[in-house]
Enzyme design. Sequence first.
Site, PDB file in Angstrom:
ATOM      1  N   HIS A 128      35.510  95.573  23.525  1.00 25.70           N
ATOM      2  CA  HIS A 128      35.079  94.727  24.634  1.00 25.70           C
ATOM      3  C   HIS A 128      35.237  93.286  24.186  1.00 25.70           C
ATOM      4  O   HIS A 128      34.680  92.884  23.168  1.00 25.70           O
ATOM      5  CB  HIS A 128      33.623  95.024  25.012  1.00 25.70           C
ATOM      6  CG  HIS A 128      33.189  94.236  26.209  1.00 25.70           C
ATOM      7  ND1 HIS A 128      33.307  94.700  27.505  1.00 25.70           N
ATOM      8  CD2 HIS A 128      32.679  92.978  26.304  1.00 25.70           C
ATOM      9  CE1 HIS A 128      32.875  93.775  28.341  1.00 25.70           C
ATOM     10  NE2 HIS A 128      32.484  92.722  27.637  1.00 25.70           N
ATOM     11  N   CYS A 129      35.998  92.494  24.941  1.00 30.36           N
ATOM     12  CA  CYS A 129      36.292  91.122  24.510  1.00 30.36           C
ATOM     13  C   CYS A 129      35.480  90.137  25.341  1.00 30.36           C
ATOM     14  O   CYS A 129      35.663  90.053  26.558  1.00 30.36           O
ATOM     15  CB  CYS A 129      37.781  90.842  24.681  1.00 30.36           C
ATOM     16  SG  CYS A 129      38.179  89.119  24.385  1.00 30.36           S
TER      17      CYS A 129
END
Length: 359
Positions: A128-129
Site C-alpha cells: 500500500h503506497c
Amino acid sequence: MGTFCSVIKFENLQELKRLCHWGPIIALSVIAICSTMAMIDSVLWYWPLHTTGGSVNFIMLINWTVMILYNYFNAMFVGPGFVPLGWKPEHSQDSMYLQYCKVCQAYKAPRSHHCRKCNRCVMKMDHHCPWINNCCGYQNHASFTLFLLLAPLGCIHAAFIFVMTMYTQLYNRMKIILRNKTSIESWIEEKAKDRIQYYQLDEVFVFPYDMGSRWKNFKQVFTWSGAPEGDGLEWPIREGCHQYSLTIEQLKQKADKRVRSVRYKVIEDYSGACCPLNKGIKTFFTSPCTEEPRIRLQKGEFILATRGLRYWLYGDKILDDSFIEGVSRIRGWFPRNCVEKCPCDTETDQAPEGEKKTR
Ligand SMILES: [Zn+2]
Ligand SMILES: [Zn+2]
C-alpha cells in the site's frame, strides 16, 4: 487509447477522495513546484524560447510533467484492482486451497491479499503506497513503475537547468569581478564603445578600475579579512585615468541618450501587466527580469525609447505640458508590438526635461 479510457472510466467520483491525503498533496505539490520552477527558470534565465534548443528543452520539460502526472494519476485512480466482494473459485472444490477473507466475505484469489488501508482484497498486491494513497498491484503495477522511472528523469532534467543557471550566474559574476567591473559598468562600457563608434570620435574609453591583473582585481573583492578593500567611495585607478573617468563617460552618455532615443507611437492599448497574456507568447515569456516598472499605454500616446530587448522596450512617455505639472516622468517597460516607430525620427528634441534619477 485503451489505457486512456481506463483512466477516465472512474468507478465513481468517490475515487477523487484519494486526493485528500498527505501523500498525494505532498507528491503533487512537489511535482507542481519543481516543474513550474524548471520551466520559468529555463525560459527566463537559462535557455530562452526563441532559440531552437530552448524550445526543445521547454517541450521536454512539459513532456516530463505530462507523462509523470499521467502515470501518477493512472496509478492512483485506476488502482490495483480488487477481488470482487463475495468471490468464489469457479469450481467450488478449489476453495479448499484458498484462504477466506471475513471482511470481504470472499475467498482470497491466488496472489491477492487483504489491505487494511483499502479495506479490500487486492489483486496481486505488492504494497500500500501512501504517496498514491492506494495499493500497488495487478492493474497499476506498470503505471506505478513508470512513474518511479520518469520522476527521477524529470528531476535530473530540472536539476540540470537549476545547476546551469547557477553556474551561468557564477560565471558571469566571476567574469566581471576578474575585470573589476559590475554588470552596470559593463553596460556603460559597451555603450561607450557604441557612442564612440556612432559619432566616429577620436576617443578611446579605458575602463579606469581594471587594475590590469586578474589577481589584483580579484583581491579587491575577496580578502582574507572578509571585508572588501577600500572605503567604497574612492577607488584605486589604473594609470592614465582619474577618479572621475567613468562618471564623465556616464554624463556624456546621458546627454547622448536624449539625441539618440527613438520616438514611438502607441498603436495598441497595454494594461501594464508584468506578463501580458494577450500580446503574444514570446512577449509573455520574455518579460524583462527586473523590478523596473511596466507602463500602461493608450492608443495614440507617444513614447521615447532609450533601450530595448527583442520583444520589449524601455522608455519615457511623452507627456503634454498640463500633465507634467504633477508627474515628472512616467518611465518603464512595455511590449514592442504595442508601438510603432515614428518615421524619420532618430533625432528628436522632445526628450522630457528635468532628468532625475528615481532609483
Ligand atoms: Zn479482504
Ligand atoms: Zn491498500
